[in-house]
Design a protein around this motif. Structure first.
Motif, PDB file in Angstrom:
ATOM      1  N   UNK A  37       0.827  -1.211   0.000  1.00 17.96           N
ATOM      2  CA  UNK A  37       0.000   0.000   0.000  1.00 17.96           C
ATOM      3  C   UNK A  37       0.864   1.265   0.000  1.00 17.96           C
ATOM      4  N   UNK A  38       1.914   1.272   0.814  1.00 11.46           N
ATOM      5  CA  UNK A  38       2.778   2.447   0.899  1.00 11.46           C
ATOM      6  C   UNK A  38       3.529   2.683  -0.409  1.00 11.46           C
ATOM      7  N   UNK A  39       3.997   1.613  -1.035  1.00 13.75           N
ATOM      8  CA  UNK A  39       4.699   1.768  -2.324  1.00 13.75           C
ATOM      9  C   UNK A  39       3.736   2.264  -3.394  1.00 13.75           C
ATOM     10  N   UNK A  40       2.512   1.725  -3.395  1.00 10.96           N
ATOM     11  CA  UNK A  40       1.496   2.196  -4.349  1.00 10.96           C
ATOM     12  C   UNK A  40       1.212   3.685  -4.155  1.00 10.96           C
ATOM     13  N   UNK A  41       1.084   4.104  -2.907  1.00 13.72           N
ATOM     14  CA  UNK A  41       0.817   5.509  -2.624  1.00 13.72           C
ATOM     15  C   UNK A  41       1.989   6.394  -3.039  1.00 13.72           C
ATOM     16  N   UNK A  42       3.218   5.901  -2.860  1.00 16.43           N
ATOM     17  CA  UNK A  42       4.404   6.688  -3.216  1.00 16.43           C
ATOM     18  C   UNK A  42       4.523   6.850  -4.727  1.00 16.43           C
ATOM     19  N   UNK A  43       4.276   5.784  -5.475  1.00 19.81           N
ATOM     20  CA  UNK A  43       4.421   5.833  -6.932  1.00 19.81           C
ATOM     21  C   UNK A  43       3.325   6.662  -7.593  1.00 19.81           C
ATOM     22  N   UNK A  44       2.097   6.526  -7.125  1.00 19.93           N
ATOM     23  CA  UNK A  44       0.963   7.193  -7.778  1.00 19.93           C
ATOM     24  C   UNK A  44       0.653   8.541  -7.167  1.00 19.93           C
ATOM     25  N   UNK A  45       1.122   8.786  -5.960  1.00 18.51           N
ATOM     26  CA  UNK A  45       0.789  10.032  -5.291  1.00 18.51           C
ATOM     27  C   UNK A  45      -0.627  10.061  -4.766  1.00 18.51           C
ATOM     28  N   UNK A  46      -1.312   8.925  -4.791  1.00 18.13           N
ATOM     29  CA  UNK A  46      -2.688   8.844  -4.310  1.00 18.13           C
ATOM     30  C   UNK A  46      -2.729   8.254  -2.901  1.00 18.13           C
ATOM     31  N   UNK A  47      -3.864   8.472  -2.260  1.00 19.32           N
ATOM     32  CA  UNK A  47      -4.039   7.958  -0.910  1.00 19.32           C
ATOM     33  C   UNK A  47      -4.145   6.431  -0.940  1.00 19.32           C
TER      34      UNK A  47
END
Length: 441
Positions: A165-175
């Motif tokens: 979840x944290x990597x997804x949020x970092x790459x996309x800039x989404x919550x």
């Protein structure tokens, strides 16, 4: 803003020094990056070296005050190695805007990569700490035989989920909640993919809470060819090292859905059951005459029993006026009955039998292979080699003692028995050949 200005100032200063040396401006930009990267690499190496020294020194001070093996487990699971990488990583984060000041479009992607690496680094630290906890718990009596690996794997799965979840949020800039919402629609697929993991997790909890299996238990599961000691219990499988040194892997869920035998109770009791029969040839069973009873009275284990029993039988026959010209009249001892009493007396005085557990000699239903005299008792050792030796010693003696009671042990005829048969000419003369006359000629 002040940091950006400082970064540009450092990069501009190194570029100006290169230009003063007569290096072309375009070339100076790339040389400037290489120089700054080399300086950064040197600083990162020094930071890594110093952080390791500080952490190792702190751990040694902690070890001097502690009597546990926590420090050893921390070193073995590389907790120090992962923690020591945090300081160099922070240095790299600060250096990226300076090194790539002339290429501002590169700064944001590179900082995202460092953020991802930092997330992974914290995950490695957390995983190493979990392994350290597992190793430490295995040294305690409370958790020594518990399936700690199963719970560790469950926590690790949740840890991977959070990191994702944290990597997804970092790459996309989404919550991160955006990703969780998207996963809700695919929950059925995820349940199917992680079906074995979920079932294994539930089974691990039941196995642990009900104390069904511990590490080191001897278990038998014929369906999967398992017969040996449990060496590992994790989220999805249970490993059993069989007595032939092979390894059988059983899904954890099958421990609660299928039947298996756990020999822990036998091991804890200190006695192992012996249940085996001697098959007596029925035609050798008969009554005993008074002279034969007197002869068997010379056997020390039977002397007091035969004297008391024969006195009781004689008194009964005399009081009831029994005609003992035939042994079938009244009450008489039988050779198989006396033999059964001898077995009972023998196992009670044998040094290899467990005297505090049941000892029984019983007669089972006659079969086509004779009449079974079954011994039901417990050896006083659970060690396999000693158990087999005790059982062999008992039956060696009984098989040799059978002839003293004029009994025979039943066994199927062998080829030598058939060849040893002799038919007299008179007996064979009247026998009709099964072959046609034409073939006889």
């Amino acid at each position: 803003m002040n940091t950006t200005y400082s970064n540009d100032q450092i990069s501009s200063w190194t570029s100006e020094q290169l230009l003063r040396l007569g290096i072309p401006e375009q070339t100076a930009i790339y040389i400037n990056i290489l120089v700054l990267m080399a300086v950064t690499a040197l600083l990162v190496y020094l930071a890594d070296f110093l952080s390791r020294k500080i952490l190792v020194g702190s751990l040694h001070k902690f070890a001097a005050k502690s009597s546990t093996k926590v420090v050893e487990f921390l070193v073995r699971n590389k907790v120090i190695v992962y923690l020591a990488r945090i300081a160099p990583l922070l240095l790299v984060v600060e250096a990226i805007p300076i090194v790539f000041a002339d290429f501002p479009t590169w700064i944001s992607p590179l900082l995202k990569l460092t953020d991802i690496y930092l997330i992974l680094l914290w995950m490695w630290v957390a995983r190493a700490v979990l392994r350290t906890c597992k190793d430490f718990l295995k040294t305690t009596e409370t958790f020594k035989e518990k399936p700690v690996e199963s719970f560790l794997q469950v926590i690790t799965i949740f840890l991977y989920f959070i990191v994702g979840l944290l990597i997804f949020s970092t790459l996309t800039g989404k919550d991160a909640w955006t990703f969780i919402t998207a996963m809700g629609a695919a929950s059925a697929i995820l349940m199917l993919v992680f079906k074995d993991t979920i079932m294994g997790f539930v089974a691990s909890i039941q196995v642990s809470s009900n104390d069904m299996v511990r590490i080191g238990d001897w278990v038998t599961m014929d369906k999967y060819g398992a017969d040996g000691a449990v060496t590992e219990i994790n989220l999805t499988t249970v490993k059993v090292q069989n007595f032939d040194k092979t390894i059988t892997t059983i899904p954890t869920y099958y421990l609660i859905s299928d039947s298996f035998k756990n020999w822990r109770g036998m091991q804890a009791s200190g006695g192992r059951r012996i249940k085996r029969s001697v098959y007596i040839k029925i035609s050798s069973i008969r009554y005993l005459a008074a002279a034969e009873v007197a002869k068997l009275s010379k056997i020390q284990l039977l002397k007091s029993y035969l004297e008391e029993r024969q006195s009781e039988i004689n008194r009964y026959n005399q009081e009831n006026g029994i005609d003992k010209s035939l042994l079938i009249n009244g009450r008489s001892l039988t050779n198989v009955g006396v033999f059964r009493k001898y077995i009972d007396a023998y196992i009670k005085q044998h040094p290899g039998t467990h005297k505090d557990m049941i000892m029984m000699v019983r007669q089972l239903e006659p079969t086509t292979t004779g009449m079974p005299i079954e011994l039901y008792l417990f050896a006083n050792s659970i060690v396999w080699v000693e158990y087999e030796s005790i059982m062999a010693d008992i039956f060696d003696h009984l098989l040799a003692a059978v002839r003293y009671f004029d009994l025979e042990v039943f066994e199927m005829p062998a080829a030598d028995d058939v060849r040893s048969l002799h038919f007299s000419p008179a007996a064979t003369a009247g026998m009709r050949s099964p072959l046609p006359e034409a073939m006889q000629n």
